[in-house]
Scaffold this motif. Structure first.
Motif, PDB file in Angstrom:
ATOM      1  N   LEU A 398       0.826  -1.206   0.000  1.00  0.00           N
ATOM      2  CA  LEU A 398       0.000   0.000   0.000  1.00  0.00           C
ATOM      3  C   LEU A 398       0.860   1.255   0.000  1.00  0.00           C
ATOM      4  CD1 LEU A 398      -2.740   1.532   0.474  1.00  0.00           C
ATOM      5  CD2 LEU A 398      -2.334   1.186   2.916  1.00  0.00           C
ATOM      6  N   LYS A 399       1.822   1.322   0.891  1.00  0.00           N
ATOM      7  CA  LYS A 399       2.626   2.541   1.013  1.00  0.00           C
ATOM      8  C   LYS A 399       3.569   2.715  -0.175  1.00  0.00           C
ATOM      9  CE  LYS A 399       2.281   3.055   6.006  1.00  0.00           C
ATOM     10  NZ  LYS A 399       2.966   3.316   7.278  1.00  0.00           N
ATOM     11  N   THR A 400       4.055   1.619  -0.720  1.00  0.00           N
ATOM     12  CA  THR A 400       4.929   1.718  -1.880  1.00  0.00           C
ATOM     13  C   THR A 400       4.159   2.136  -3.119  1.00  0.00           C
ATOM     14  OG1 THR A 400       6.396   0.022  -1.000  1.00  0.00           O
ATOM     15  CG2 THR A 400       6.520   0.445  -3.358  1.00  0.00           C
ATOM     16  N   GLU A 401       3.005   1.542  -3.332  1.00  0.00           N
ATOM     17  CA  GLU A 401       2.274   1.728  -4.582  1.00  0.00           C
ATOM     18  C   GLU A 401       1.319   2.914  -4.569  1.00  0.00           C
ATOM     19  OE1 GLU A 401       2.343  -3.116  -5.450  1.00  0.00           O
ATOM     20  OE2 GLU A 401       0.457  -2.114  -5.004  1.00  0.00           O
ATOM     21  N   MET A 402       0.924   3.386  -3.393  1.00  0.00           N
ATOM     22  CA  MET A 402      -0.064   4.457  -3.348  1.00  0.00           C
ATOM     23  C   MET A 402       0.391   5.698  -2.591  1.00  0.00           C
ATOM     24  SD  MET A 402      -2.632   6.122  -1.525  1.00  0.00           S
ATOM     25  CE  MET A 402      -2.803   5.177  -0.040  1.00  0.00           C
ATOM     26  N   TYR A 403       1.278   5.534  -1.602  1.00  0.00           N
ATOM     27  CA  TYR A 403       1.565   6.646  -0.695  1.00  0.00           C
ATOM     28  C   TYR A 403       2.910   7.315  -0.957  1.00  0.00           C
ATOM     29  CZ  TYR A 403       2.518   9.045   3.746  1.00  0.00           C
ATOM     30  OH  TYR A 403       2.844   9.972   4.696  1.00  0.00           O
ATOM     31  N   HIS A 404       3.990   6.554  -0.965  1.00  0.00           N
ATOM     32  CA  HIS A 404       5.318   7.147  -1.122  1.00  0.00           C
ATOM     33  C   HIS A 404       5.445   7.818  -2.487  1.00  0.00           C
ATOM     34  CE1 HIS A 404       6.692   5.592   2.617  1.00  0.00           C
ATOM     35  NE2 HIS A 404       6.647   4.316   2.250  1.00  0.00           N
ATOM     36  N   GLY A 405       5.946   9.041  -2.483  1.00  0.00           N
ATOM     37  CA  GLY A 405       6.123   9.794  -3.716  1.00  0.00           C
ATOM     38  C   GLY A 405       4.898  10.554  -4.165  1.00  0.00           C
ATOM     39  N   GLU A 406       3.778  10.401  -3.459  1.00  0.00           N
ATOM     40  CA  GLU A 406       2.541  11.128  -3.801  1.00  0.00           C
ATOM     41  C   GLU A 406       2.328  12.274  -2.817  1.00  0.00           C
ATOM     42  OE1 GLU A 406       0.922  10.345  -6.490  1.00  0.00           O
ATOM     43  OE2 GLU A 406       2.092   8.532  -6.905  1.00  0.00           O
ATOM     44  N   VAL A 407       1.569  13.281  -3.252  1.00  0.00           N
ATOM     45  CA  VAL A 407       1.258  14.439  -2.412  1.00  0.00           C
ATOM     46  C   VAL A 407      -0.256  14.562  -2.313  1.00  0.00           C
ATOM     47  CG1 VAL A 407       1.456  16.932  -2.129  1.00  0.00           C
ATOM     48  CG2 VAL A 407       3.376  15.622  -3.078  1.00  0.00           C
ATOM     49  N   PHE A 408      -0.766  14.619  -1.096  1.00  0.00           N
ATOM     50  CA  PHE A 408      -2.198  14.765  -0.849  1.00  0.00           C
ATOM     51  C   PHE A 408      -2.421  16.085  -0.123  1.00  0.00           C
ATOM     52  CE2 PHE A 408      -1.157  10.233  -0.822  1.00  0.00           C
ATOM     53  CZ  PHE A 408      -2.010   9.764  -1.816  1.00  0.00           C
ATOM     54  N   ASP A 409      -3.241  16.937  -0.703  1.00  0.00           N
ATOM     55  CA  ASP A 409      -3.464  18.274  -0.140  1.00  0.00           C
ATOM     56  C   ASP A 409      -4.403  18.252   1.059  1.00  0.00           C
ATOM     57  OD1 ASP A 409      -1.804  19.446  -2.058  1.00  0.00           O
ATOM     58  OD2 ASP A 409      -3.446  19.615  -3.496  1.00  0.00           O
ATOM     59  N   TYR A 425      -6.907  -3.067  -5.446  1.00  0.00           N
ATOM     60  CA  TYR A 425      -6.218  -4.221  -4.851  1.00  0.00           C
ATOM     61  C   TYR A 425      -7.113  -5.453  -4.860  1.00  0.00           C
ATOM     62  CZ  TYR A 425      -3.688  -6.999  -1.375  1.00  0.00           C
ATOM     63  OH  TYR A 425      -3.020  -8.004  -0.731  1.00  0.00           O
ATOM     64  N   ASN A 426      -8.373  -5.267  -4.553  1.00  0.00           N
ATOM     65  CA  ASN A 426      -9.300  -6.404  -4.470  1.00  0.00           C
ATOM     66  C   ASN A 426      -9.727  -6.915  -5.837  1.00  0.00           C
ATOM     67  OD1 ASN A 426      -9.345  -6.592  -1.669  1.00  0.00           O
ATOM     68  ND2 ASN A 426     -11.092  -5.209  -1.458  1.00  0.00           N
ATOM     69  N   THR A 427      -9.909  -6.018  -6.787  1.00  0.00           N
ATOM     70  CA  THR A 427     -10.548  -6.408  -8.050  1.00  0.00           C
ATOM     71  C   THR A 427      -9.624  -6.439  -9.265  1.00  0.00           C
ATOM     72  OG1 THR A 427     -11.183  -4.104  -8.503  1.00  0.00           O
ATOM     73  CG2 THR A 427     -12.741  -5.451  -7.248  1.00  0.00           C
ATOM     74  N   GLU A 428      -8.428  -5.794  -9.180  1.00  0.00           N
ATOM     75  CA  GLU A 428      -7.568  -5.722 -10.370  1.00  0.00           C
ATOM     76  C   GLU A 428      -6.143  -6.205 -10.129  1.00  0.00           C
ATOM     77  OE1 GLU A 428      -7.748  -2.105 -12.697  1.00  0.00           O
ATOM     78  OE2 GLU A 428      -9.592  -1.505 -11.667  1.00  0.00           O
ATOM     79  N   ARG A 429      -5.649  -6.133  -8.914  1.00  0.00           N
ATOM     80  CA  ARG A 429      -4.254  -6.488  -8.659  1.00  0.00           C
ATOM     81  C   ARG A 429      -4.098  -8.002  -8.571  1.00  0.00           C
ATOM     82  NH1 ARG A 429      -0.179  -7.405  -4.968  1.00  0.00           N
ATOM     83  NH2 ARG A 429       1.636  -6.015  -5.108  1.00  0.00           N
ATOM     84  N   ILE A 430      -3.459  -8.587  -9.573  1.00  0.00           N
ATOM     85  CA  ILE A 430      -3.285 -10.038  -9.594  1.00  0.00           C
ATOM     86  C   ILE A 430      -2.189 -10.448  -8.622  1.00  0.00           C
ATOM     87  CG2 ILE A 430      -4.123 -10.302 -11.949  1.00  0.00           C
ATOM     88  CD1 ILE A 430      -1.314 -10.272 -12.938  1.00  0.00           C
ATOM     89  N   GLN A 431      -2.274 -11.692  -8.126  1.00  0.00           N
ATOM     90  CA  GLN A 431      -1.315 -12.199  -7.154  1.00  0.00           C
ATOM     91  C   GLN A 431      -0.805 -13.559  -7.605  1.00  0.00           C
ATOM     92  OE1 GLN A 431      -2.481 -12.044  -3.039  1.00  0.00           O
ATOM     93  NE2 GLN A 431      -3.727 -10.209  -3.307  1.00  0.00           N
ATOM     94  N   GLN A 432       0.484 -13.782  -7.417  1.00  0.00           N
ATOM     95  CA  GLN A 432       1.084 -15.061  -7.810  1.00  0.00           C
ATOM     96  C   GLN A 432       0.510 -16.223  -7.020  1.00  0.00           C
ATOM     97  OE1 GLN A 432       5.422 -14.021  -7.650  1.00  0.00           O
ATOM     98  NE2 GLN A 432       5.452 -15.125  -9.575  1.00  0.00           N
TER      99      GLN A 432
END
Length: 452
Positions: A398-409, A425-432
């Protein structure tokens, strides 16, 4: 062979395609001026040496070619240096010829002695004193080679192709202006290798369509997929491709997934209240959905405030079945996410809820919520984050893919991003571990026989 250094220099400049030299004539420059007048190079007379350096720098920046200026000994050298600093800062390809007093007068405190090999050092990529004609070829060789190397490294920085193909492309572009042997030496590739790849440059890229599919998958998932998940996504689309090829092409295209930041684990050292047994005991793969859940709290910094997330995950398919976001990590905050999970999943009696030993999970309200709904509480051992590794792993993603490097006002904007990420994450992110399926696809696949 050229009879003196002036002749060597002028003939070398002609071979390099130099059309003109900017400068002032003077006694110390007479040999060079005489050779220029007998060559195809034009001598451009300027008002002072500073103007010569600025003119050469401007010509180089406009044409991209080598430009030359010259100055006589003494004050001429000191005038020349002003324009050379400007050319050096701007990256102009300028060759400056600074004459010196006769060798026998060097060190005699002659009034025109300026030590040009020292004063030009800071504004030059290469600076050398030539004392004899025998020294000339070596100095000219190094100067021309350095120019080729600088041009080569500037060129590859602007190209996208990787490895040998990039080097060959750069050399093909530059070889009409620089000697091939210098470019090959700068690139570090053999002559035969260069000609082999040069023939292949115009051949169509047999992986062009696959590269487009890889880039589309990578960008559609917001740079969150590494080569393994890209491979699974491609196979879901019908591609028959090896993981090594996907890895190689993604490296060639410079496609790198966001990397998680590592930090040491710090355990809570406060007062201990009710601690449940570690009933889960790291059995993270239950056979049925809605039987084993895990939860935890993580912290974010948003718009100068602390924001907390409390998700609940079903270990069967690793889906986030409920979550709450708040600006205070209160017991009501964690109880809200658990209540949502119970309402959404309606677990059968005997279901398990596993967490760490956070104060919210030791509170009576949390224990009562689990017990009143037929559940069993489980807790990680103290200072052992691996007992709840699956939830910690989700926080890392979550923090790598959505939070780090992003700016929320605002916090509201962050809440919306959390909702969107959990939906993705629930509907599109595939998992090995789910055989290339998303959590919802895996859950629906499991429940289909039960509802048929």
């Amino acid at each position: 062979m050229a009879k003196n250094f002036a002749s060597q220099l002028v003939k070398t400049l002609e071979k390099q395609g130099v059309k003109r030299i900017f400068g002032l004539v003077g006694d110390s420059l007479n040999p060079i001026v005489d050779e220029v007048r007998q060559s195809s190079i034009e001598w451009i007379h300027v008002r002072n040496e500073e103007a010569a350096a600025f003119a050469a720098g401007a010509e180089s920046l406009v044409t991209g070619e080598l430009a030359v200026c010259a100055a006589s000994c003494g004050p001429g050298n000191t005038h020349l240096i002003q324009g050379l600093y400007d050319s050096h800062r701007n990256g102009a390809k300028v060759l400056a010829i600074a004459s010196h007093i006769p060798s026998v007068q060097i060190g005699s405190q002659f009034f025109q002695e300026t030590h040009p090999e020292q004063i030009f050092q800071e504004c030059s990529g290469y600076c050398e004193m030539v004392n004899s004609a025998a020294q000339g070829p070596k100095v000219l060789h190094h100067a021309i080679q350095l120019e080729a190397e600088n041009a080569y490294f500037k060129k590859i920085a602007g190209l996208e192709e990787p490895g040998t193909r990039l080097k060959v492309q750069a050399i093909v572009i530059l070889k009409s202006h620089h000697r091939l042997e210098y470019l090959l030496e700068a690139a570090g590739i053999p002559r035969s290798t260069f000609f082999y790849h040069q023939k292949r440059l115009n051949e169509p890229d047999k992986y062009a369509v696959l590269k487009d599919a890889i880039r589309e998958c990578f960008e559609r998932n917001k740079h969150r997929y590494g080569y393994r998940r890209v491979l699974l996504d491609l196979r879901n689309q019908g591609w028959v491709v090896n993981h090594k090829l996907v890895y190689k092409l993604m490296r060639q295209m410079g496609l790198r997934a966001k990397i998680r930041q590592r930090r040491p684990y710090v355990s809570y050292s406060g007062a201990i209240s009710h601690i449940a047994d570690n009933t889960l005991d790291r059995k993270f793969t239950p056979d049925q959905p809605n039987t084993v859940f895990v939860s935890d709290v993580t912290e974010f910094r948003v718009a100068g405030r602390k924001v907390y997330l409390s998700p609940v995950m079903d270990l069967f398919d690793r889906s986030i079945v409920a979550h709450s976001v708040a600006t205070s990590p209160s017991t009501a905050f964690t109880a809200d996410s658990l209540s949502k999970a119970i309402a959404a999943c309606a677990p059968e009696p005997g279901w398990m809820m596993h967490t760490d030993q956070g104060f919210q999970y030791q509170h009576a309200s949390w224990r009562d919520l689990i017990g009143d709904n037929g559940g069993v509480q489980s807790m990680s051992r103290k200072a052992n984050c691996y007992d709840n590794a699956v939830m910690e792993n989700f926080f890392g993603h979550l923090k790598t893919e959505m939070y780090h490097g992003e700016v929320f006002d605002t916090v509201a904007e962050f809440n919306q991003a959390i909702d969107e990420y959990i939906r993705w994450y629930n509907t599109e992110r595939i998992q090995q571990r789910l055989k290339g399926l998303t959590p919802m696809q895996y859950r629906n696949q499991t429940l289909e026989p039960l509802t048929a």
